[in-house]
Scaffold this motif. Structure first.
Motif, PDB file in Angstrom:
ATOM      1  N   LEU A  57       0.858  -1.186   0.000  1.00 27.99           N
ATOM      2  CA  LEU A  57       0.000   0.000   0.000  1.00 27.99           C
ATOM      3  C   LEU A  57       0.892   1.233   0.000  1.00 27.99           C
ATOM      4  CD1 LEU A  57      -2.928   1.156   0.307  1.00 27.99           C
ATOM      5  CD2 LEU A  57      -2.511   1.143   2.776  1.00 27.99           C
ATOM      6  N   HIS A  58       0.657   2.128  -0.952  1.00 24.94           N
ATOM      7  CA  HIS A  58       1.526   3.290  -1.101  1.00 24.94           C
ATOM      8  C   HIS A  58       0.702   4.499  -1.525  1.00 24.94           C
ATOM      9  CE1 HIS A  58       4.847   5.493  -3.416  1.00 24.94           C
ATOM     10  NE2 HIS A  58       5.184   5.544  -2.141  1.00 24.94           N
ATOM     11  N   MET A  59       0.931   5.629  -0.845  1.00 27.59           N
ATOM     12  CA  MET A  59       0.268   6.872  -1.229  1.00 27.59           C
ATOM     13  C   MET A  59       1.146   7.563  -2.258  1.00 27.59           C
ATOM     14  SD  MET A  59      -2.179   8.977  -1.013  1.00 27.59           S
ATOM     15  CE  MET A  59      -3.126   9.505   0.364  1.00 27.59           C
ATOM     16  N   GLU A  60       0.603   7.746  -3.435  1.00 28.83           N
ATOM     17  CA  GLU A  60       1.318   8.423  -4.500  1.00 28.83           C
ATOM     18  C   GLU A  60       0.556   9.685  -4.870  1.00 28.83           C
ATOM     19  OE1 GLU A  60       2.090   5.753  -7.728  1.00 28.83           O
ATOM     20  OE2 GLU A  60       3.252   4.402  -6.450  1.00 28.83           O
ATOM     21  N   TYR A  61       1.127  10.465  -5.748  1.00 27.99           N
ATOM     22  CA  TYR A  61       0.472  11.694  -6.193  1.00 27.99           C
ATOM     23  C   TYR A  61      -0.906  11.356  -6.759  1.00 27.99           C
ATOM     24  CZ  TYR A  61      -0.364  16.100  -8.548  1.00 27.99           C
ATOM     25  OH  TYR A  61      -0.912  17.285  -8.948  1.00 27.99           O
ATOM     26  N   GLY A  62      -1.925  11.871  -6.140  1.00 31.55           N
ATOM     27  CA  GLY A  62      -3.280  11.651  -6.618  1.00 31.55           C
ATOM     28  C   GLY A  62      -4.073  10.625  -5.834  1.00 31.55           C
ATOM     29  N   GLY A  63      -3.420   9.751  -5.069  1.00 28.04           N
ATOM     30  CA  GLY A  63      -4.189   8.784  -4.303  1.00 28.04           C
ATOM     31  C   GLY A  63      -3.401   7.547  -3.918  1.00 28.04           C
ATOM     32  N   LEU A  64      -4.134   6.597  -3.355  1.00 25.29           N
ATOM     33  CA  LEU A  64      -3.537   5.352  -2.886  1.00 25.29           C
ATOM     34  C   LEU A  64      -3.391   4.353  -4.034  1.00 25.29           C
ATOM     35  CD1 LEU A  64      -5.441   4.775   0.479  1.00 25.29           C
ATOM     36  CD2 LEU A  64      -3.004   5.210   0.208  1.00 25.29           C
ATOM     37  N   VAL A  65      -2.312   3.579  -3.966  1.00 22.99           N
ATOM     38  CA  VAL A  65      -2.053   2.525  -4.945  1.00 22.99           C
ATOM     39  C   VAL A  65      -1.779   1.249  -4.180  1.00 22.99           C
ATOM     40  CG1 VAL A  65      -0.473   1.725  -6.753  1.00 22.99           C
ATOM     41  CG2 VAL A  65      -1.080   4.132  -6.622  1.00 22.99           C
ATOM     42  N   ILE A  66      -2.315   0.128  -4.666  1.00 22.61           N
ATOM     43  CA  ILE A  66      -1.995  -1.183  -4.104  1.00 22.61           C
ATOM     44  C   ILE A  66      -1.307  -2.002  -5.191  1.00 22.61           C
ATOM     45  CG2 ILE A  66      -2.899  -3.393  -3.291  1.00 22.61           C
ATOM     46  CD1 ILE A  66      -5.102  -1.939  -1.867  1.00 22.61           C
ATOM     47  N   TYR A  67      -0.114  -2.497  -4.862  1.00 19.49           N
ATOM     48  CA  TYR A  67       0.581  -3.455  -5.712  1.00 19.49           C
ATOM     49  C   TYR A  67       0.282  -4.826  -5.119  1.00 19.49           C
ATOM     50  CZ  TYR A  67       3.237   0.684  -7.080  1.00 19.49           C
ATOM     51  OH  TYR A  67       3.604   1.922  -7.533  1.00 19.49           O
ATOM     52  N   HIS A  68      -0.125  -5.778  -5.935  1.00 23.01           N
ATOM     53  CA  HIS A  68      -0.504  -7.101  -5.436  1.00 23.01           C
ATOM     54  C   HIS A  68       0.242  -8.155  -6.245  1.00 23.01           C
ATOM     55  CE1 HIS A  68      -4.020 -10.033  -4.316  1.00 23.01           C
ATOM     56  NE2 HIS A  68      -2.844 -10.459  -3.914  1.00 23.01           N
ATOM     57  N   MET A  69       0.951  -9.017  -5.533  1.00 21.05           N
ATOM     58  CA  MET A  69       1.657 -10.112  -6.199  1.00 21.05           C
ATOM     59  C   MET A  69       1.206 -11.418  -5.595  1.00 21.05           C
ATOM     60  SD  MET A  69       5.709 -10.705  -6.682  1.00 21.05           S
ATOM     61  CE  MET A  69       6.303 -11.954  -7.782  1.00 21.05           C
ATOM     62  N   LYS A  70       0.768 -12.345  -6.431  1.00 17.75           N
ATOM     63  CA  LYS A  70       0.354 -13.679  -6.010  1.00 17.75           C
ATOM     64  C   LYS A  70       1.275 -14.670  -6.684  1.00 17.75           C
ATOM     65  CE  LYS A  70      -2.734 -16.801  -4.521  1.00 17.75           C
ATOM     66  NZ  LYS A  70      -1.980 -17.757  -3.755  1.00 17.75           N
ATOM     67  N   LEU A  71       2.019 -15.428  -5.882  1.00 16.30           N
ATOM     68  CA  LEU A  71       2.951 -16.404  -6.430  1.00 16.30           C
ATOM     69  C   LEU A  71       2.198 -17.620  -6.958  1.00 16.30           C
ATOM     70  CD1 LEU A  71       5.749 -16.362  -3.712  1.00 16.30           C
ATOM     71  CD2 LEU A  71       5.733 -15.174  -5.904  1.00 16.30           C
TER      72      LEU A  71
END
Length: 124
Positions: A57-71
């Motif tokens: 979970l990361h707050m970037e310019y403009g809003g929140l972003v979720i990076y999701h990795m499923k092995l």
């Protein structure tokens, strides 16, 4: 957008997380469990119980972003975390350790060469 770099601070939540959680519930964990503010721009890493899925979970310019990795096979190798009588709510980790986790390399078995690392800034 999509701007995680070595200059960001990364905090690993050391307890298993339900990967069905999304923006609001992960932000709640950051605020209520970790005692941090998601709007500070830091990246917060969550791993499921089986260590087969990761969300950042990361707050970037403009809003929140979720990076999701499923092995599709294998597990993430988590760093050694020193639990202090149940007080551990987050584990600060380096960009390089996060990359090793994603690449499937056990950071505890690697040998690090001496490098300059900038000092941590107090954000009080």
């Amino acid at each position: 957008m999509f701007s995680l770099t070595a200059s960001d601070r990364f905090y690993l939540y050391p307890y298993p997380t339900d990967m069905r959680k999304s923006f609001y519930t992960l932000s709640g964990i950051v605020t209520n469990q970790m005692g941090m503010d998601v709007q500070d721009g830091d990246a917060f890493v969550f791993i499921n119980k089986l260590c087969t899925a990761m969300k950042i979970l990361h707050m970037e310019y403009g809003g929140l972003v979720i990076y999701h990795m499923k092995l599709s096979g294998g597990q993430f190798a988590l760093p050694a975390i020193d639990f202090q009588e149940g007080k551990t709510v987050s584990h600060e980790t380096l960009w390089s350790d996060l990359v090793l986790m994603v690449q499937g390399i056990d950071a505890q078995k690697t040998r690090y060469r001496k490098r300059w690392i900038p000092e941590k800034k107090n954000t009080v």
